[in-house]
Design a protein around this motif. Structure first.
Motif, short mmCIF file in Angstrom:
data_model
loop_
_atom_site.label_atom_id
_atom_site.label_comp_id
_atom_site.label_asym_id
_atom_site.label_seq_id
_atom_site.Cartn_x
_atom_site.Cartn_y
_atom_site.Cartn_z
N TRP A 134 0.85 -1.20 0.00
CA TRP A 134 0.00 0.00 0.00
C TRP A 134 0.88 1.25 0.00
O TRP A 134 0.59 2.22 -0.70
N LEU A 155 -1.91 -0.81 -5.93
CA LEU A 155 -2.96 -0.81 -4.91
C LEU A 155 -3.99 -1.90 -5.18
O LEU A 155 -4.42 -2.60 -4.26
N ALA A 156 -4.39 -2.05 -6.43
CA ALA A 156 -5.35 -3.10 -6.78
C ALA A 156 -4.76 -4.48 -6.48
O ALA A 156 -5.45 -5.35 -5.93
N SER A 192 -2.46 -5.15 -4.24
CA SER A 192 -2.40 -5.28 -2.78
C SER A 192 -3.76 -5.66 -2.21
O SER A 192 -3.86 -6.50 -1.32
N LEU A 193 -4.80 -5.02 -2.74
CA LEU A 193 -6.16 -5.36 -2.28
C LEU A 193 -6.52 -6.80 -2.64
O LEU A 193 -7.13 -7.52 -1.84
N TRP A 194 -6.15 -7.23 -3.84
CA TRP A 194 -6.45 -8.59 -4.27
C TRP A 194 -5.73 -9.60 -3.38
O TRP A 194 -6.32 -10.59 -2.94
N ARG A 198 -4.64 -9.14 -0.32
CA ARG A 198 -5.26 -9.08 1.01
C ARG A 198 -6.57 -9.86 1.04
O ARG A 198 -6.84 -10.59 1.99
N ARG A 199 -7.35 -9.72 -0.02
CA ARG A 199 -8.63 -10.45 -0.09
C ARG A 199 -8.39 -11.95 -0.15
O ARG A 199 -9.10 -12.72 0.50
#
Length: 178
Positions: A92, A148-149, A151-153, A155-156
């Motif tokens: 992030w 960022l996308a 990182s979010l993926w 994390r999910r």
């Protein structure tokens, strides 16, 4: 600010500073070497070098309100600095740092480039076919969004794996209690 938070903030600041340095030096080189009237092909018609000055945002949107884009750039930069300070992961921090650097690179042009302070036109030189002409700050903005996308993926996926692991671990215990 914890030590880990300070480290992530430093990572974001280093990423932003690197983007600004590369962006501003590449724009200075473009101003010296390139022309608005001649395109130098790099990958045929897909990618080339051609000087352009953009008073607007992406695809010249808002070209009649350069001063407003400058104010939005200042506000976005302030919000991104706060986001960098609050980054919870290294990914992030890198993503926010890339976006911050891109925003700052174009904001520097808006503040200090001609025609006037706060109404400057952004120097562009990366010609993408006949679609648009951008710069390194724009590339960093896009790369930051992708980081960022990603990182979010990630994390999910980790959250989903953890949740599935917890579910299978507790499921047999629920059946035993019946």
């Amino acid at each position: 600010m914890s030590r880990n938070q300070a480290r992530r903030f430093a990572i974001a600041c280093i990423a932003a500073a690197a983007v600004v340095m590369i962006d501003q030096s590449s724009k200075a080189a473009a101003l010296t070497v390139l022309s608005e009237y001649q395109r130098i092909p790099l990958l045929g018609d897909l990618l080339g070098l051609q000087l352009a000055f953009n008073p607007g945002a992406l695809l010249s949107l808002g070209s009649g309100a350069t001063w407003l884009l400058t104010l939005l750039g200042v506000a976005a930069t302030a919000m991104l600095i706060v986001a960098a300070a609050r980054a919870r992961t290294t990914g992030w921090a890198v993503g926010v740092g890339l976006i911050l650097g891109g925003a700052m690179g174009n904001l520097i042009d808006r503040l200090f480039a001609p025609p006037a302070f706060g109404r400057g036109h952004v120097t562009d030189f990366l010609a993408y076919g006949n679609w648009f002409i951008g710069n390194f700050a724009d590339v960093a903005l896009g790369a930051g969004v992708m980081v960022l996308a990603g990182s979010l993926w990630i994390r999910r996926q980790r959250t989903r794996t953890t949740a599935e692991g917890d579910h299978t671990a507790t499921a047999p215990m629920l059946e035993v209690g019946r």
